[in-house]
Design an enzyme around this catalytic site. Structure first.
Site, short mmCIF file in Angstrom:
data_model
loop_
_atom_site.label_atom_id
_atom_site.label_comp_id
_atom_site.label_asym_id
_atom_site.label_seq_id
_atom_site.Cartn_x
_atom_site.Cartn_y
_atom_site.Cartn_z
N HIS A 307 26.52 -34.78 69.55
CA HIS A 307 27.32 -34.54 68.65
C HIS A 307 26.38 -35.61 67.24
O HIS A 307 25.34 -35.91 68.00
CB HIS A 307 27.95 -35.84 68.73
CG HIS A 307 29.74 -36.44 67.55
ND1 HIS A 307 28.61 -36.55 66.02
CD2 HIS A 307 30.34 -35.34 67.25
CE1 HIS A 307 30.23 -36.55 65.10
NE2 HIS A 307 30.65 -35.69 66.05
N ASP A 364 36.08 -32.71 71.49
CA ASP A 364 36.81 -30.99 72.06
C ASP A 364 35.74 -30.35 73.45
O ASP A 364 36.72 -29.57 73.80
CB ASP A 364 35.16 -30.30 71.32
CG ASP A 364 35.31 -30.01 69.97
OD1 ASP A 364 34.69 -30.04 69.29
OD2 ASP A 364 36.76 -30.23 69.63
C1 SDX Z 1 32.28 -31.81 66.26
O1 SDX Z 1 30.62 -33.77 62.55
C2 SDX Z 1 31.71 -33.71 63.14
O2 SDX Z 1 31.87 -35.35 63.30
C3 SDX Z 1 31.92 -33.26 64.14
C4 SDX Z 1 32.72 -33.73 65.01
C5 SDX Z 1 34.28 -33.42 63.51
O3 SDX Z 1 35.44 -34.19 64.40
O4 SDX Z 1 34.89 -32.64 62.36
O5 SDX Z 1 33.32 -34.03 65.36
C6 SDX Z 1 33.77 -31.92 65.62
O6 SDX Z 1 32.23 -30.36 65.50
C7 SDX Z 1 31.96 -31.82 67.77
C8 SDX Z 1 31.14 -31.28 68.14
C9 SDX Z 1 31.56 -29.86 68.58
N1 SDX Z 1 30.74 -28.87 69.06
C10 SDX Z 1 29.60 -28.23 70.33
O7 SDX Z 1 30.34 -29.39 71.34
C11 SDX Z 1 28.38 -27.63 70.81
C12 SDX Z 1 28.01 -28.29 71.33
N2 SDX Z 1 26.86 -29.02 70.76
C13 SDX Z 1 25.57 -29.25 70.10
O8 SDX Z 1 25.89 -27.50 69.53
C14 SDX Z 1 25.40 -30.25 68.97
O9 SDX Z 1 25.16 -31.50 69.86
C15 SDX Z 1 25.42 -30.47 67.70
C16 SDX Z 1 25.86 -29.41 67.20
C17 SDX Z 1 27.39 -31.00 68.31
C18 SDX Z 1 24.73 -31.23 67.47
O10 SDX Z 1 23.71 -30.98 66.82
P1 SDX Z 1 22.76 -31.38 66.66
O11 SDX Z 1 23.01 -33.20 65.67
O12 SDX Z 1 21.57 -30.72 65.04
O13 SDX Z 1 20.90 -32.15 67.90
P2 SDX Z 1 20.38 -30.71 68.23
O14 SDX Z 1 20.96 -29.60 68.06
O15 SDX Z 1 19.22 -30.66 66.89
O16 SDX Z 1 20.10 -31.42 69.40
C19 SDX Z 1 19.31 -32.53 69.51
C20 SDX Z 1 18.90 -32.39 71.14
C21 SDX Z 1 18.13 -30.39 71.26
O17 SDX Z 1 17.35 -30.39 72.29
P3 SDX Z 1 15.39 -30.96 71.69
O18 SDX Z 1 15.38 -30.19 70.56
O19 SDX Z 1 15.25 -32.32 71.05
O20 SDX Z 1 14.67 -30.87 72.63
O21 SDX Z 1 19.78 -32.86 71.39
C22 SDX Z 1 20.11 -31.12 73.06
C23 SDX Z 1 19.23 -29.99 71.50
O22 SDX Z 1 19.02 -28.73 72.37
N3 SDX Z 1 21.09 -30.40 72.79
C24 SDX Z 1 21.83 -29.77 73.71
C25 SDX Z 1 23.46 -30.03 73.42
N4 SDX Z 1 23.50 -30.73 72.06
C26 SDX Z 1 21.89 -31.03 71.74
N5 SDX Z 1 21.45 -29.33 74.75
C27 SDX Z 1 22.30 -28.53 75.77
N6 SDX Z 1 24.26 -28.88 75.48
C28 SDX Z 1 24.31 -29.73 74.33
N7 SDX Z 1 25.33 -29.34 74.03
#
Ligand code: SDX
Length: 428
Positions: A307, A364
């Site tokens: 998140h 989610d």
């Molecule tokens: C919602 O913003 C809100 O409030 C949203 C929400 C709401 O109520 O409106 O809460 C609802 O959208 C919840 C999120 C639902 N999405 C998912 O579950 C999709 C999977 N999660 C990710 O794609 C990710 O965690 C996000 C999009 C939610 C957040 O992405 P960020 O903040 O841009 O973080 P990032 O992508 O830069 O990740 C940081 C690190 C990375 O690794 P490094 O580059 O540091 O090595 O964490 C890793 C990412 O690769 N990472 C994951 C991961 N999420 C982040 N690795 C594996 N699986 C994951 N799910």
């Protein structure tokens, strides 16, 4: 911390004010930065950038706190109901008995939609994803209520637009589902509660009797509360930016529905179940899929994990996980993907990759398991999220309008070609 910040630009010290919110959050106000220094800031994804001040929702990502107008999500999920929470978010206080009854009665009177909505619905192929249908039907309300096109109408007229949208959203959602399965639509039943009316429109059909299960209606009402607002998330920021151009509330919220559709945002609840089903079909080897989630060369992500704000447990995920157990037990449903989900969660919470990056289950991760137990089809999961988030979008749009915020128009740093002369086709 002092109430000013100083940055040094090319040897020139620029002093900027620091603002502090009611929960002691601090921000450097850079609104005069470009004028004083000629430079701007850049922050792809706005990970470190606040777009506004707001009095609606407070999140503390480190402590896993979520409050709507100061009330904790845990208390509201346990003691309130979705329409009362909607009133709280939109109008800023818990309604009196009279305010609440008037709000509910007025919403109930507006659940019917214009018969011409059916003509729009019939124009969609049954394969249309319900989110595309929903955003179209919401935007189409500008055609049925052209006075809503002007966001500067009186507060009574804006309130009527709010009532109409909250009242008709379940009708649009249920009708988009009926269109998909080729069944006749059901009209609203104003004797039912908000959640029960939706369930009846979704699942009743002329061939058999249908009784709403109160366990299902209660679980759905709680899920709607948990999704009602979440400060400046992707879809809410979309609603605010579209609304900042003085586009209508309906057009702004239609845009928010489309932003929510993405699998990184609200579309994650559908993607989680599809992921769990794939893992189950692949033999349930969660260790293999955890390795894929950590592999930078593998596009697979553990959907429902991580998140932008929460670097601790998403408090909604905790409530939903418990509700999933309760609902499945009460309904006598056992869902093998719930066991896979719990296995993945257990592994992730003990895996250095996830622990170092503070990746926890988000709202989610478990919600799709409840929706499935309630009989909601997978590609309707994000529609359920949109129904829940509606009062939050409305509240945020209203706050942005009342605060007379300027049009949202970010700057950029240009990295393209420098000036060059046109070359005719014959010379290329
Ligand atoms: C919602 O913003 C809100 O409030 C949203 C929400 C709401 O109520 O409106 O809460 C609802 O959208 C919840 C999120 C639902 N999405 C998912 O579950 C999709 C999977 N999660 C990710 O794609 C990710 O965690 C996000 C999009 C939610 C957040 O992405 P960020 O903040 O841009 O973080 P990032 O992508 O830069 O990740 C940081 C690190 C990375 O690794 P490094 O580059 O540091 O090595 O964490 C890793 C990412 O690769 N990472 C994951 C991961 N999420 C982040 N690795 C594996 N699986 C994951 N799910």
């Amino acid at each position: 911390m002092s109430n000013t910040a100083e940055i040094n630009v090319g040897g020139k010290a620029i002093e900027l004010p620091v603002i502090e919110g009611s929960e002691n959050e601090q921000a450097i106000d850079i609104s005069k930065l470009r004028g004083q220094s000629g430079i701007i800031t850049i922050d792809p994804g706005f990970k470190n950038t606040g777009s506004t001040t707001s009095a609606i929702t407070f999140l503390d990502g480190e402590k896993g706190i979520l409050r709507y107008r100061g009330y904790s999500i845990e208390e509201l999920a346990e003691k309130s109901n979705f329409l009362e929470v909607s009133y709280l978010l939109i109008y800023g206080h818990l309604p009196s008995n009279e305010e609440y009854n008037n709000f509910v009665e007025t919403i109930t009177k507006h659940t019917l939609v214009h018969e011409d909505v059916k003509k729009i619905l019939e124009g969609f192929p049954s394969a249309a994803h319900p989110m595309g249908v929903l955003s179209s039907l919401v935007c189409a309300q500008t055609a049925f209520y052209p006075e809503s096109l002007d966001p500067n109408r009186s507060s009574d007229e804006v309130d009527l637009s709010i009532i109409r949208l909250i009242a008709k959203m379940p009708t649009f959602a249920a009708w988009s589902y009926k269109n998909q399965i080729g069944h006749p639509v059901n009209y609203p039943d104003n004797k039912q509660s908000y959640a029960a009316n939706f369930l009846k429109m979704m699942f009743a059909n002329p061939a058999e009797d249908y009784e709403v299960d109160p366990v299902v209606a209660d679980a759905l009402d709680k899920l709607l509360i948990l999704h009602a607002d979440h400060e400046q998330n992707c879809s809410t920021s979309t609603v605010r930016v579209v609304g900042s151009s003085h586009a209508s509330m309906y057009a702004s919220i239609s845009a928010g529905i489309n932003a929510l559709w993405g699998p990184l945002h609200g579309g994650a609840n559908q993607a989680v179940i599809e992921m769990l089903e794939n893992i189950k079909a692949d033999g349930g080897d969660t260790k293999k899929w955890m390795a894929k989630a950590k592999d930078k060369d593998d596009p697979f992500r553990l959907m429902g994990f991580g998140h932008r704000v929460y670097k601790n447990f998403d408090p909604r995920a905790k409530i939903i996980k418990k509700a999933a157990d309760d609902v499945l037990t009460k309904l006598g449903v056992s869902d093998p993907v719930l066991d896979i989900a719990k296995g993945l969660e257990e592994e992730a919470l003990n895996d250095p990759y996830f622990v170092e990056r503070k990746l926890y289950p988000n709202v989610d991760f478990y919600s799709g398991i409840i929706y499935r137990a309630l009989g909601i089809p997978t590609d309707m999961f994000t529609v359920m999220f949109a129904m829940g988030r509606l009062p939050g979008w409305i509240a945020q749009w209203k706050e942005m309008r009342e605060n007379k915020e300027p049009i949202g128009r970010p700057r950029q740093v240009y990295t393209g070609s420098k000036e060059r002369s046109y070359v005719s086709m014959s010379e290329r």
